[in-house]
Design an enzyme around this catalytic site. Structure first.
Site, short mmCIF file in Angstrom:
data_model
loop_
_atom_site.label_atom_id
_atom_site.label_comp_id
_atom_site.label_asym_id
_atom_site.label_seq_id
_atom_site.Cartn_x
_atom_site.Cartn_y
_atom_site.Cartn_z
N ARG A 62 10.07 -2.14 -32.59
CA ARG A 62 8.83 -2.41 -31.84
C ARG A 62 7.75 -3.00 -32.73
NH1 ARG A 62 10.85 2.09 -29.43
NH2 ARG A 62 9.70 3.47 -30.81
N GLU A 99 13.12 14.66 -39.04
CA GLU A 99 13.10 16.10 -38.72
C GLU A 99 14.49 16.70 -38.99
OE1 GLU A 99 11.58 16.68 -34.83
OE2 GLU A 99 11.66 18.86 -35.01
P1 AMP Z 1 7.12 8.17 -38.23
O1 AMP Z 1 8.08 7.65 -39.24
O2 AMP Z 1 7.27 9.64 -37.97
O3 AMP Z 1 5.68 7.77 -38.53
O4 AMP Z 1 7.51 7.49 -36.85
C1 AMP Z 1 7.12 6.18 -36.59
C2 AMP Z 1 8.21 5.39 -35.94
O5 AMP Z 1 8.89 6.12 -34.91
C3 AMP Z 1 7.62 4.16 -35.28
O6 AMP Z 1 8.48 3.06 -35.55
C4 AMP Z 1 7.54 4.52 -33.82
O7 AMP Z 1 7.91 3.42 -33.02
C5 AMP Z 1 8.50 5.69 -33.62
N1 AMP Z 1 7.87 6.86 -32.97
C6 AMP Z 1 7.67 8.07 -33.53
N2 AMP Z 1 7.10 8.93 -32.68
C7 AMP Z 1 6.90 8.24 -31.53
C8 AMP Z 1 6.31 8.58 -30.26
N3 AMP Z 1 5.80 9.80 -29.98
N4 AMP Z 1 6.26 7.61 -29.32
C9 AMP Z 1 6.74 6.37 -29.58
N5 AMP Z 1 7.31 6.00 -30.74
C10 AMP Z 1 7.39 6.92 -31.71
#
Ligand code: AMP
Length: 175
Positions: A62, A99
Site C-alpha cells: 500500500r 507479534e
Molecule cells: P508496523 O510495522 O507495525 O508499523 O505496521 C505497518 C504496516 O502494516 C504498514 O505497511 C501497514 O499497511 C500495515 N498495518 C499495520 N497495522 C495496520 C492497521 N491497523 N490497519 C491497516 N494496516 C495496518
C-alpha cells in the site's frame, strides 16, 4: 470541509481483520474518491515541497499507492522495498519482528546511492517495525534519511519513538 476532516471520513475501520483484535484501517474508500486521493497525496508531501528529496521509497504494497504520486509531485525518483522473492536483481534484506514470528523486506543493492536524500513513505505506521527495517536498508546503502511520511499514524503505539531521531510526518493521527 477542511482537507484532513474530508479525508478522515474515507478511512474505514474494519474490526477483527486480518485477525481478531486488530482494527484494520481500510484506505480503499479514500483511493476511490478523486478529491480525497489528491488531498491525501498533497498533505503527505506538503512539508517536502521545494526540493531536498532525491528519491521516495515506497514500502510494499500500500505504500506504493502514495510513494509513486509523491515522487512525481516532488520531482524525485521512486525506490521500491518489496517482500522476499519479488525483486529480480541483486538485493539486500532486513528482517524484523512481528507479534508472532518475523518478516523480511528487500531492496535492490543499487537502488539508493551514497548520500542520496530519501523520503520513506507508507500508508500507515503501527509499531514502526516495517518502517525501521526499511530505514536499516536505506542506511546500509549509505542513503540519507530526510523523513518518514505516513497517511495514518496509530499514535497509541510507539512507532514514532522507534524511528527517532528521524522526523516523522503523518496526516491523520488516531489516538
Ligand atoms: P508496523 O510495522 O507495525 O508499523 O505496521 C505497518 C504496516 O502494516 C504498514 O505497511 C501497514 O499497511 C500495515 N498495518 C499495520 N497495522 C495496520 C492497521 N491497523 N490497519 C491497516 N494496516 C495496518
Amino acid at each position: 470541509m477542511e482537507g484532513k476532516a474530508y479525508i478522515e471520513q474515507f478511512i474505514r475501520d474494519v474490526p477483527d481483520f486480518p485477525k481478531p483484535g486488530i482494527i484494520f484501517k481500510d484506505i480503499t474508500p479514500l483511493l476511490q474518491d478523486a478529491r480525497g486521493l489528491k488531498i491525501a497525496v498533497d498533505l503527505m508531501g506538503a512539508p517536502f515541497e521545494g526540493g531536498g528529496v532525491d528519491v521516495v521509497l515506497g514500502i510494499e504494497s500500500r505504500g506504493y499507492l502514495f510513494a509513486a504520486p509523491l515522487a512525481y509531485k516532488l520531482g524525485a525518483g521512486l525506490v521500491l522495498v518489496r517482500k522476499p522473492g519479488k525483486l529480480p536483481y541483486r538485493k539486500r534484506s532486513a528482517t524484523y519482528d512481528l507479534e508472532y514470528g518475523t518478516d523480511t523486506i528487500e531492496i535492490h543493492e543499487d537502488a539508493i546511492g551514497p548520500g542520496q536524500k530519501v523520503l520513506l513513505a507508507d500508508d500507515l505506521i503501527a509499531t514502526g517495525g516495517t518502517a525501521s527495517a526499511a530505514l536499516e536498508l536505506v542506511e546500509k546503502a549509505g542513503g540519507s534519511v530526510v523523513a518518514f511520511t505516513f497517511l495514518v499514524e496509530l499514535a497509541f503505539l510507539p512507532g514514532r519513538e522507534k524511528l527517532a531521531p528521524h522526523p516523522v510526518h503523518s496526516v491523520l493521527r488516531f489516538e
